[in-house]
Design an enzyme around this catalytic site. Structure first.
Site, PDB file in Angstrom:
ATOM      1  N   GLU C  68      -4.719 -20.317  10.114  1.00 49.60           N
ATOM      2  CA  GLU C  68      -4.600 -19.484  11.531  1.00 49.60           C
ATOM      3  C   GLU C  68      -5.589 -19.381  12.586  1.00 49.60           C
ATOM      4  O   GLU C  68      -5.107 -19.291  13.507  1.00 49.60           O
ATOM      5  CB  GLU C  68      -4.930 -18.228  10.237  1.00 49.60           C
ATOM      6  N   HIS C 137      -4.037  -7.564   0.992  1.00 51.10           N
ATOM      7  CA  HIS C 137      -2.873  -7.444   2.161  1.00 51.10           C
ATOM      8  C   HIS C 137      -2.539  -6.187   3.048  1.00 51.10           C
ATOM      9  O   HIS C 137      -2.138  -5.456   3.012  1.00 51.10           O
ATOM     10  CB  HIS C 137      -1.403  -7.629   1.617  1.00 51.10           C
TER      11      HIS C 137
HETATM   12  C1  LIG Z   1      -4.153 -17.010   4.901  1.00 46.63           C
HETATM   13  C2  LIG Z   1      -2.700 -17.223   4.677  1.00 46.63           C
HETATM   14  N1  LIG Z   1      -2.147 -16.758   4.992  1.00 46.63           N
HETATM   15  C3  LIG Z   1      -0.146 -17.140   4.908  1.00 46.63           C
HETATM   16  C4  LIG Z   1      -0.812 -15.565   3.810  1.00 46.63           C
HETATM   17  C5  LIG Z   1       0.971 -15.148   3.632  1.00 46.63           C
HETATM   18  N2  LIG Z   1       1.415 -16.282   2.673  1.00 46.63           N
HETATM   19  C6  LIG Z   1       1.499 -16.164   0.944  1.00 46.63           C
HETATM   20  S1  LIG Z   1       2.278 -17.172   0.163  1.00 46.63           S
HETATM   21  C7  LIG Z   1       2.491 -18.336   1.262  1.00 46.63           C
HETATM   22  C8  LIG Z   1       3.027 -19.468   1.456  1.00 46.63           C
HETATM   23  C9  LIG Z   1       2.020 -20.366   0.020  1.00 46.63           C
HETATM   24  O1  LIG Z   1       2.886 -21.945  -0.021  1.00 46.63           O
HETATM   25  P1  LIG Z   1       2.166 -22.424  -1.081  1.00 46.63           P
HETATM   26  O2  LIG Z   1       0.277 -22.647  -0.626  1.00 46.63           O
HETATM   27  O3  LIG Z   1       2.956 -24.166  -0.491  1.00 46.63           O
HETATM   28  O4  LIG Z   1       2.340 -21.597  -2.274  1.00 46.63           O
HETATM   29  P2  LIG Z   1       3.966 -21.505  -2.945  1.00 46.63           P
HETATM   30  O5  LIG Z   1       4.105 -19.922  -1.987  1.00 46.63           O
HETATM   31  O6  LIG Z   1       4.427 -22.203  -2.646  1.00 46.63           O
HETATM   32  O7  LIG Z   1       3.713 -21.374  -4.491  1.00 46.63           O
HETATM   33  C10 LIG Z   1       2.013 -17.524   2.411  1.00 46.63           C
HETATM   34  C11 LIG Z   1       2.505 -18.148   4.211  1.00 46.63           C
HETATM   35  C12 LIG Z   1      -1.242 -15.498   3.271  1.00 46.63           C
HETATM   36  N3  LIG Z   1      -1.172 -14.697   1.810  1.00 46.63           N
HETATM   37  N4  LIG Z   1      -2.809 -16.360   3.573  1.00 46.63           N
END
Ligand SMILES: Cc1ncc(C[n+]2csc(CCOP(=O)(O)OP(=O)(O)O)c2C)c(N)n1
Ligand SMILES: Cc1ncc(C[n+]2csc(CCOP(=O)(O)OP(=O)(O)O)c2C)c(N)n1
Ligand SMILES: [Mg+2]
Ligand SMILES: [Mg+2]
Lengths: 333, 330, 333, 330
Positions: C68, C137
């Site tokens: 971000e 959220h």
């Molecule tokens: C700081 C932040 N940015 C964006 C999000 C929205 N978001 C939730 S899960 C996710 C993807 C995360 O991917 P990963 O770390 O690979 O974990 P996975 O969901 O694949 O287990 C995003 C972008 C968030 N929760 N927190």
């Protein structure tokens, strides 16, 4: 406030009072430790922790890399893990880098976990302008912290509060943020009393009958100077030091306004959606029928603080502006 | 089954791993049903396909160790020993939920299990895990903190700040990166200029390697090895578990960013099927045993769903409780 | 608000209105591009940008890693470099990770450089609760952005504003932050008019004579529902939609209060030191002698928002609470 | 001096490098005097000892390239061509200052020189530099952005987020890490678990190497090489310039964290002395030439100080100007 040589009567600087509080805490409880950028070998960027490394060693006076989010988060985890960390963030401006950790984790964890986890963390940071440090080192974002449920927010304005606020903050099972105004560090005044101080109430720093001036931190001193000037004109101003920015002690504020019927809020934050707005709104909500005039606010001009002294002085709340606000109120009534 | 009807310790453990994975899979299938029935709301992120990672890793931890997870943590919670009843009650917003209904799917917590969430801000849990490790080190304890996170977190600054702090201070933390190749719809190769994640850890002088995250026994072995290093004072370790999520990111996700073929290829490597096949090969599992296992799990979950549905709601008057610590908990 | 099938008369969803605005902007000016997490292949975490990748390609509908601070900062730099970036941050909660960039760099650069550099950046983010997304959220931090000099802060509450606010935001030479309430995306209503909309003024969404209800974003709809309920009781409520959270259009607010002599501020942020405080404080300061009763505030309870629906509903401002506030005011007067 | 009284282009360039370093050194010595006289206030961070980095690097850039710097940027500003008059007027808070007195020492800006600060938040300038690079790439231009920052910034998450974004998108940015071994009082080895900084960049698949930051010609050569890669479309590069600050971090710093011997050892490698010695060896400099150079610089600075002192202040009524862009500048 400038650092002055100790007078004949025993005095102590605001900085030394903060340092003594840290020393006490570190001596009293081995779970307590201090971490942050340059708290150790450098002696603290504003000199608060100078000398503590020698007494307590590098594990407990722990220098960190430049990683605000990382070390504030580590403080949260260490608090969860049974320690009593005191995290120093150099200034509130840089604390924006750790804001997510404080707001979304430290302040939320207790409620979000249904009361299972507690974060007994103390975060100290420098705030405020007046030292020509310009737009990235001078702002007062205390109001943002005061908005967040789950945090307690403190702002010492006196040597006593600097000396005695830390212990109850550490005893609090929830996160506490303490703001130290950069212009107060060098201020030297009578030695603090024996303590303790309470963390619930605002304090009346000067009694008066005609108008209530409300401020915190350095703004208390601005208000006191204004009260002095007003007294010369025969206007008796009461000065309320908020001390605790969250939860606000509305009762003390309203009690004063019930006596004076007029209020001026002095705040080094910007006016719009700042701490001053909350204080003004509460008075207008809860003491509406007591007020002889609308609440006035004297805040920092809505500019990123400029370097040049004449511009910075013009931007910050000054005693003259407080006096002018009181006069305008008297004239309008 | 071994000749004399007794099963060996090895076989029993292999079956335990299978059972744990099946429990997670079936739990989450129930969650999806409950979501479709609007009994669960909000975001729901299932772990289906990735069960081998949490199950393998948990074997290497003691009850005294700490566990920190993300919003995709149902599997970790269950494998850590939080009862299915309390997990489902949480997702149904009940006071008997493991976070009293205040957390929901993304925020499962359990102090007794030393389960520190259930954290919804990607990467924000990493500094917290380092801090738990720091507390442990300063207190001279021997607890290890296991920190699970997705590969998407590697792009966040907090990942790097934490790796450095942990390595610099030699904190007892195992960083378990669940590389399921996607962060929501973003494939790793579209978000990292260097996709070999162990290289990142190595740039902090931290022991780091990758393991097949679809093989529960391989995960267990790797995490045991890392936990031994960490508990032995060797400082933190980083493990990349290569895995895949079979389902969409969340119930909102239209899953437009990958092909059906890719998903099908990975489904052939289903960690539950793989473990079952291995056990059959070892003679430790047959159809009847598998059916019995499934029946036991189904019964556990029937009970858990019924419990959750019957559980009371927190009274509305208690809304503002726990914002600060209550006197009784001080 | 739930997504409903299009009715016989032409309708458009809030989401589609936002998307059409993006499409227009991308077509009109090749310096415009969209960047953020999952804006491209995924189609936007809340579906706003779905389909744009196909039309404009991956350079202009630019997926970013989870960084971000990095990609908001890259947006600032790209704006300085002559582009017109629109940065999507998934939710205001995560925007805390980029808060330093927005506050200390984007908002400060013009003043700090003596007017030499300008940051024509638009940042869009989802805000608000009501969807059982719990404490990390669901929060509404618009007030924090509204505190910062150098930023313009917008909050569309209508299909028209969703459709037409982006173009003038992009034309602004300074940084603009736009808040989209998550509960409005699926709302479907009559197609927007032809535009443009202005970015200076609040709007009166319903005329009334007895009390002014002031809100923004989703809170406007809460106020409108409350006004409807009050009308059934013979109380005529005027509803003011702030639209522009910084700089606040005080004139429109005061104009309404001068007619109704009563005001209730409805805000999904927490009460203490929130946006509601500023609106209440301004009314009490500038329309003090017009008021028949103290300004009331209906805000979100001061808790990290809980997951369970009954608790979340109890925490958020609901039309019934607004109605009750108006009734209490009538009773008190 | 070459035999026929003409000096070669090489010698002339070597002298130019020396002169630029001397200008910076003497400018900052004046700043320290002005600070002691309370004519400059706030934080003042001098670059004394590190001049070879900014001077060497600037040679490799064209007037069209972008420069982004930190709060320790007097040298960069001067070497980039901002007149000493405007730099000193800024530090004296005058309207003729390069930021109209609003920025001060930490926030020198100059749009004409494409000098983007003067940034006071450690590491926050890195994403900004990446964004300038992104704009350039999207507009099909050939500008390079040179981003200067201290080694302390490497611990900040934003450094890592930016390295990844820049490498992933192949942005035309040269990342110039001024490793002066300390971030305030914190030595690199006490803040990084892995002190080989080029390794960090390599974990983003970015060309990266180190150079002797006390040798202005070596810095120039290294930056030229990287700028060529970057301008040629090879994506971003990372250069670690190994240098040292001879003075305390700022005027507030009691400098308790390093030994006098360490400082003395590094002073023996003063980049100005080294360049002067090299030029003497090449026959391009003698005592008279050096004295003349110093005299010219002193005259330039006398003029600049006088200019700054005489320059007017911004009227107080104009305090709120520039918070948003003025109509005229739109
Ligand atoms: C700081 C932040 N940015 C964006 C999000 C929205 N978001 C939730 S899960 C996710 C993807 C995360 O991917 P990963 O770390 O690979 O974990 P996975 O969901 O694949 O287990 C995003 C972008 C968030 N929760 N927190
Ligand atoms: C985010 C942030 N944290 C802390 C500071 C305070 N600070 C100013 S300079 C500095 C040291 C930076 O060291 P380095 O990056 O090595 O640059 P140098 O000063 O050595 O040139 C610190 C900690 C800051 N300005 N910004
Ligand atoms: Mg993933
Ligand atoms: Mg340094």
């Amino acid at each position: 406030m400038t650092e002055t040589a100790p007078a004949a009567t025993a005095t102590m600087s605001f900085r030394a009072a903060l340092r003594e509080a840290l020393r006490d805490a570190l001596r009293a409880d081995e779970r307590v430790f201090l971490l942050g950028e340059d708290v150790g070998r450098y002696g603290g960027s504003f000199g608060v922790s100078r000398g503590l490394l020698d007494e307590f060693g590098p594990e407990r006076i722990r220098d960190t890399p430049l990683s605000e989010s990382g070390f504030v988060g580590a403080g949260i985890g260490a608090a969860l893990g049974g320690m009593r960390p005191i995290v120093e963030v150099m200034t509130v401006n840089f604390s924006m880098l750790a804001f997510d950790q404080i707001v979304n984790t430290a302040a939320s964890l207790s409620h979000m976990s249904g009361g299972q986890f507690h974060v007994p963390l103390v975060v100290r940071m420098t705030t405020g302008g007046g030292r020509q440090l310009a737009a990235q080192h001078s702002h007062s974002f205390e109001g943002w912290y005061a908005h967040v449920p789950g945090l307690r927010v403190l702002a010492p304005a006196t040597i006593d509060d600097a000396r005695w606020m830390l212990a109850p903050a550490l005893a609090d099972p929830d996160p506490v943020v303490i703001f130290e105004h950069g212009s107060l560090y060098g201020w030297e005044a009578a030695e603090p009393g024996p303590g303790p101080v309470d963390l619930e109430r605002a304090a009346i720093r000067r009694a008066g009958t005609d108008v209530t001036l409300i401020g915190s931190s350095q703004s208390v001193h601005v208000a006191l100077a204004a009260a002095e000037a007003l007294a010369a004109d025969g206007i008796s101003a009461e000065v309320v030091d908020l001390r605790v920015l969250r939860p606000l002690d509305t009762a003390t504020i309203l009690g004063s306004v019930a006596r004076t019927h007029r209020a001026v809020v002095v705040d080094e934050g910007w006016r719009s959606v700042g701490l001053s707005a909350e204080v003004a709104a509460r008075i207008a909500e809860e003491a509406f029928y007591e007020l002889d005039a609308p609440v006035a606010r004297v805040c920092t001009a809505e500019v990123p603080l400029p370097y040049a002294k004449h511009l910075e002085d013009a931007a910050l709340p000054q005693p003259e502006r407080v006096v002018a606000a009181v006069r305008a109120m008297e004239a309008g009534a | 089954m071994s000749g004399d009807g007794q099963i060996s310790a090895e076989a029993a453990h292999g079956l335990h791993l299978l059972r744990e994975m099946v429990r997670i899979r079936r739990l989450e299938e129930r969650c999806i049903e409950l979501y479709s029935a609007a009994e669960i709301r909000g975001f729901l992120h299932v772990y289906i396909g990735e069960e081998a990672v949490a199950v393998g890793a948990m074997q290497a931890l003691t009850a005294e160790d700490n566990v920190v997870g993300t919003y995709r943590e149902h599997g970790h919670a269950l494998a850590r020993g939080i009862p299915a009843r309390r997990i489902l009650a949480e997702m149904l917003g009940r006071v008997e939920g493991c976070s009293r209904g205040r957390g929901g799917s993304m925020h499962l917590f359990d102090a007794a299990a030393r389960f520190y969430g259930g954290n919804g801000i990607v990467a924000a849990l990493l500094p917290l895990a380092a801090g738990l490790g720091l507390a442990e080190r300063m207190q001279g304890g021997s607890r290890v903190t296991a920190c699970f996170f997705g590969e998407g977190a590697v792009a966040e600054g907090e990942f790097h700040e934490t790796m450095n702090l942990a390595a610099l201070w030699r904190l007892p933390v195992v960083f378990l990166c669940e590389n399921n190749r996607y962060a929501m719809g973003t494939a790793l190769e579209r978000s990292e200029s260097q996709t070999d994640l162990a290289l990142k850890a190595a740039s902090y002088a931290m022991p780091a390697w990758a393991v097949d995250g679809m093989d529960v026994e391989a995960v267990e072995a790797a995490v045991r090895e890392q936990v031994a290093i960490v508990r032995g004072g060797g400082g933190p370790c980083f493990l990349e578990a290569r895995t895949y999520r079979f389902r969409a990111h969340s119930m909102y996700d239209p899953d437009l960013y990958r092909t059906k073929e890719e998903i099908a290829r990975w489904r052939e490597r289903d960690p539950i099927d793989a473990q079952a096949a291995r056990l059959r090969e070892r003679g430790a599992l047959d159809d009847a045993a598998l059916a019995a296992l499934e029946a036991e799990v189904a019964a556990e979950l029937d009970d858990a769903v019924a419990f959750a549905r019957a559980a009371p709601l927190e009274p509305v008057e208690d809304l503002e409780r726990f914002v600060v610590t209550e006197a009784a908990a001080r």
